[in-house]
Design an enzyme around this catalytic site. Structure first.
Site, mmCIF file in Angstrom:
data_model
loop_
_atom_site.group_PDB
_atom_site.id
_atom_site.type_symbol
_atom_site.label_atom_id
_atom_site.label_comp_id
_atom_site.label_asym_id
_atom_site.label_seq_id
_atom_site.Cartn_x
_atom_site.Cartn_y
_atom_site.Cartn_z
ATOM 1 N N SER A 67 0.791 -1.245 0.000
ATOM 2 C CA SER A 67 0.000 0.000 0.000
ATOM 3 C C SER A 67 0.824 1.298 0.000
ATOM 4 O O SER A 67 0.369 2.293 -0.576
ATOM 5 C CB SER A 67 -1.047 -0.015 1.124
ATOM 6 N N GLU A 87 -6.518 -5.354 -24.505
ATOM 7 C CA GLU A 87 -5.723 -6.040 -23.479
ATOM 8 C C GLU A 87 -5.497 -5.126 -22.281
ATOM 9 O O GLU A 87 -5.567 -5.554 -21.124
ATOM 10 C CB GLU A 87 -4.374 -6.470 -24.076
ATOM 11 N N MET A 89 -7.240 -2.737 -20.987
ATOM 12 C CA MET A 89 -8.355 -2.465 -20.080
ATOM 13 C C MET A 89 -8.780 -3.669 -19.241
ATOM 14 O O MET A 89 -9.674 -3.560 -18.407
ATOM 15 C CB MET A 89 -9.520 -1.862 -20.858
ATOM 16 N N ARG A 103 -18.421 7.211 -31.104
ATOM 17 C CA ARG A 103 -19.810 7.645 -31.258
ATOM 18 C C ARG A 103 -19.872 9.142 -31.507
ATOM 19 O O ARG A 103 -20.693 9.631 -32.260
ATOM 20 C CB ARG A 103 -20.596 7.338 -29.985
ATOM 21 N N ASN A 187 -1.110 4.226 -10.343
ATOM 22 C CA ASN A 187 -0.094 4.528 -9.331
ATOM 23 C C ASN A 187 1.033 3.509 -9.492
ATOM 24 O O ASN A 187 0.932 2.581 -10.309
ATOM 25 C CB ASN A 187 -0.711 4.537 -7.917
ATOM 26 N N ALA A 188 2.106 3.693 -8.722
ATOM 27 C CA ALA A 188 3.283 2.831 -8.928
ATOM 28 C C ALA A 188 2.949 1.359 -8.701
ATOM 29 O O ALA A 188 3.462 0.488 -9.402
ATOM 30 C CB ALA A 188 4.415 3.265 -7.991
ATOM 31 N N ARG A 189 2.060 1.080 -7.751
ATOM 32 C CA ARG A 189 1.741 -0.325 -7.470
ATOM 33 C C ARG A 189 0.993 -0.949 -8.647
ATOM 34 O O ARG A 189 1.323 -2.063 -9.082
ATOM 35 C CB ARG A 189 0.898 -0.428 -6.195
ATOM 36 N N ARG A 198 3.037 -7.447 -18.549
ATOM 37 C CA ARG A 198 3.027 -6.996 -19.949
ATOM 38 C C ARG A 198 4.396 -6.643 -20.502
ATOM 39 O O ARG A 198 4.489 -6.044 -21.580
ATOM 40 C CB ARG A 198 2.098 -5.784 -20.081
HETATM 41 C C1 LIG Z 1 0.378 -13.011 -21.466
HETATM 42 C C2 LIG Z 1 -1.057 -12.803 -21.150
HETATM 43 C C3 LIG Z 1 -2.030 -13.522 -21.817
HETATM 44 C C4 LIG Z 1 -3.394 -13.334 -21.538
HETATM 45 N N1 LIG Z 1 -4.325 -14.048 -22.229
HETATM 46 C C5 LIG Z 1 -5.646 -13.863 -21.971
HETATM 47 C C6 LIG Z 1 -6.651 -14.584 -22.682
HETATM 48 O O1 LIG Z 1 -6.370 -15.398 -23.536
HETATM 49 N N2 LIG Z 1 -7.946 -14.326 -22.406
HETATM 50 C C7 LIG Z 1 -8.319 -13.437 -21.434
HETATM 51 O O2 LIG Z 1 -9.509 -13.251 -21.195
HETATM 52 N N3 LIG Z 1 -7.389 -12.740 -20.753
HETATM 53 C C8 LIG Z 1 -6.081 -12.914 -20.993
HETATM 54 N N4 LIG Z 1 -5.139 -12.195 -20.304
HETATM 55 C C9 LIG Z 1 -5.587 -11.195 -19.328
HETATM 56 C C10 LIG Z 1 -5.398 -11.688 -17.884
HETATM 57 O O3 LIG Z 1 -6.215 -12.819 -17.621
HETATM 58 C C11 LIG Z 1 -5.741 -10.567 -16.897
HETATM 59 O O4 LIG Z 1 -7.092 -10.193 -17.062
HETATM 60 C C12 LIG Z 1 -4.880 -9.326 -17.106
HETATM 61 O O5 LIG Z 1 -3.532 -9.690 -17.196
HETATM 62 C C13 LIG Z 1 -5.064 -8.371 -15.923
HETATM 63 O O6 LIG Z 1 -4.499 -8.949 -14.788
HETATM 64 P P1 LIG Z 1 -5.156 -8.816 -13.367
HETATM 65 O O7 LIG Z 1 -6.544 -9.354 -13.335
HETATM 66 O O8 LIG Z 1 -4.175 -9.413 -12.391
HETATM 67 O O9 LIG Z 1 -5.155 -7.214 -13.172
HETATM 68 P P2 LIG Z 1 -6.199 -6.296 -12.426
HETATM 69 O O10 LIG Z 1 -7.534 -6.401 -13.021
HETATM 70 O O11 LIG Z 1 -5.583 -4.948 -12.402
HETATM 71 O O12 LIG Z 1 -6.273 -6.895 -10.969
HETATM 72 C C14 LIG Z 1 -5.167 -6.761 -10.064
HETATM 73 C C15 LIG Z 1 -5.281 -7.813 -8.970
HETATM 74 O O13 LIG Z 1 -6.448 -7.569 -8.191
HETATM 75 C C16 LIG Z 1 -7.040 -8.816 -7.815
HETATM 76 N N5 LIG Z 1 -8.378 -8.902 -8.440
HETATM 77 C C17 LIG Z 1 -8.886 -8.079 -9.413
HETATM 78 N N6 LIG Z 1 -10.141 -8.425 -9.700
HETATM 79 C C18 LIG Z 1 -10.437 -9.499 -8.934
HETATM 80 C C19 LIG Z 1 -11.561 -10.325 -8.832
HETATM 81 N N7 LIG Z 1 -12.657 -10.150 -9.535
HETATM 82 N N8 LIG Z 1 -11.517 -11.346 -7.942
HETATM 83 C C20 LIG Z 1 -10.433 -11.559 -7.182
HETATM 84 N N9 LIG Z 1 -9.294 -10.826 -7.257
HETATM 85 C C21 LIG Z 1 -9.301 -9.803 -8.121
HETATM 86 C C22 LIG Z 1 -6.106 -9.908 -8.330
HETATM 87 O O14 LIG Z 1 -5.176 -10.207 -7.320
HETATM 88 C C23 LIG Z 1 -5.411 -9.240 -9.491
HETATM 89 O O15 LIG Z 1 -4.152 -9.801 -9.806
HETATM 90 C C24 LIG Z 1 -3.779 -12.389 -20.550
HETATM 91 C C25 LIG Z 1 -2.796 -11.661 -19.879
HETATM 92 C C26 LIG Z 1 -1.455 -11.862 -20.159
HETATM 93 C C27 LIG Z 1 -0.432 -11.037 -19.422
#
Ligand SMILES: Cc1cc2nc3c(=O)[nH]c(=O)nc-3n(C[C@H](O)[C@H](O)[C@H](O)COP(=O)(O)OP(=O)(O)OC[C@H]3O[C@@H](n4cnc5c(N)ncnc54)[C@H](O)[C@@H]3O)c2cc1C
Length: 244
Positions: A67, A87, A89, A103, A187-189, A198
């Protein structure tokens, strides 16, 4: 580059990332972390012992006390193809987005085409892909086919607009190689979490295999962030590029 055909259609192989606004420094991390042991402190107090500051940031990163890395803000203006934004978003936590509207404004004919440095051929199985160089012939085909397709798609878009069809309907014919633009604030985190997923990096403890084009955006954001928060950036790398 402007291909033959529609003189307004342009092809780009790069992405743009501009840091438009920031309030982010290593002192923000120290300030937030030290409240737990020392209460409120002045900036001078915080910066008195640089070695201790470095050590504290490294400890926070290593032990994943996340944090204190949230009390800062960076806003980037990004221009990239729509497939990159799709990707991007997916990163929901600690990010705010505002993207140009298809739009409310007519979309401009700027499209993505890979340059010669972009590895074109995918080999292996899901989860174990490697990308290798394309041949000259493959590069020539990709450039030609993309350009033809973009020309055709944009002409169809213009045709629908000329018929009086709403922009929000006409845009259906446009491909994901179209450039879009957005402000993205983090933010940085949240940025570290993004970079861990990525970018590919020799110091990464957990390797990731991102699409090259979103990695290009990540690399440019990383360069801006490294200048703002050098101690935090060094600790991120020293601890395997895992977000705390
Ligand atoms: C190389 C690569 C390939 C990928 N391929 C695919 C693909 O084929 N299809 C696809 O749909 N996506 C794909 N993704 C997207 C991936 O599944 C993640 O949605 C994306 O990387 C965002 O990561 P995140 O959810 O950790 O990040 P954020 O959404 O920023 O979340 C950050 C952290 O918060 C926590 N968190 C967020 N939301 C929740 C929740 N609802 N429940 C519990 N904990 C939560 C988790 O700890 C998470 O790591 C890919 C990503 C990468 C890097």
């Amino acid at each position: 580059m402007t291909p033959a055909g529609d003189p307004n259609l342009s092809l780009r192989s790069d992405v743009t990332v501009e840091l438009v606004k920031s309030s982010a420094s290593d002192a923000d991390v120290l300030f937030a972390a030290r409240v737990s042991t020392l209460g409120e402190q002045s900036l001078e107090e915080l910066q008195k012992d640089p070695e201790r500051s470095k050590g504290l940031i490294n400890y926070l990163m290593r032990d994943r006390h996340g944090s204190p890395f949230e009390h800062n803000s960076m806003t980037f203006f990004i221009s990239a193809p729509i497939f990159v934004f799709r990707e991007f978003m997916r990163h929901r936590v600690g990010w705010s987005y505002n993207e140009e509207s298809g739009r409310y404004r007519e979309l401009q004919p700027v499209f993505y085409t890979p340059d010669r440095t972009r590895k074109l051929v995918q080999q292996g199985r899901p989860g174990k892909y490697v990308f290798v160089e394309g041949t000259s012939g493959q590069h020539a085909t990709v450039s030609r086919v993309l350009e033809e397709s973009y020309q055709q798609a944009y002409a169809a878009y213009q045709k629908l607009l000329a018929e009086g069809v709403a922009r929000e309907v006409a845009r259906s014919v446009l491909p994901v190689g179209l450039f879009s633009s957005m402000y993205a604030t983090c933010n940085a985190r949240s940025l570290m979490h993004f970079l861990g997923l990525r970018t590919q990096h020799e110091l990464a403890k957990v390797p990731s295999f991102p699409q090259r084009e979103i990695e290009m955006v990540g690399e440019r954001m990383e360069a801006e962030w490294a200048k703002l928060m050098p101690l935090t950036y060094a600790a991120f790398n020293a601890n395997g590029r895992v977000a705390p």
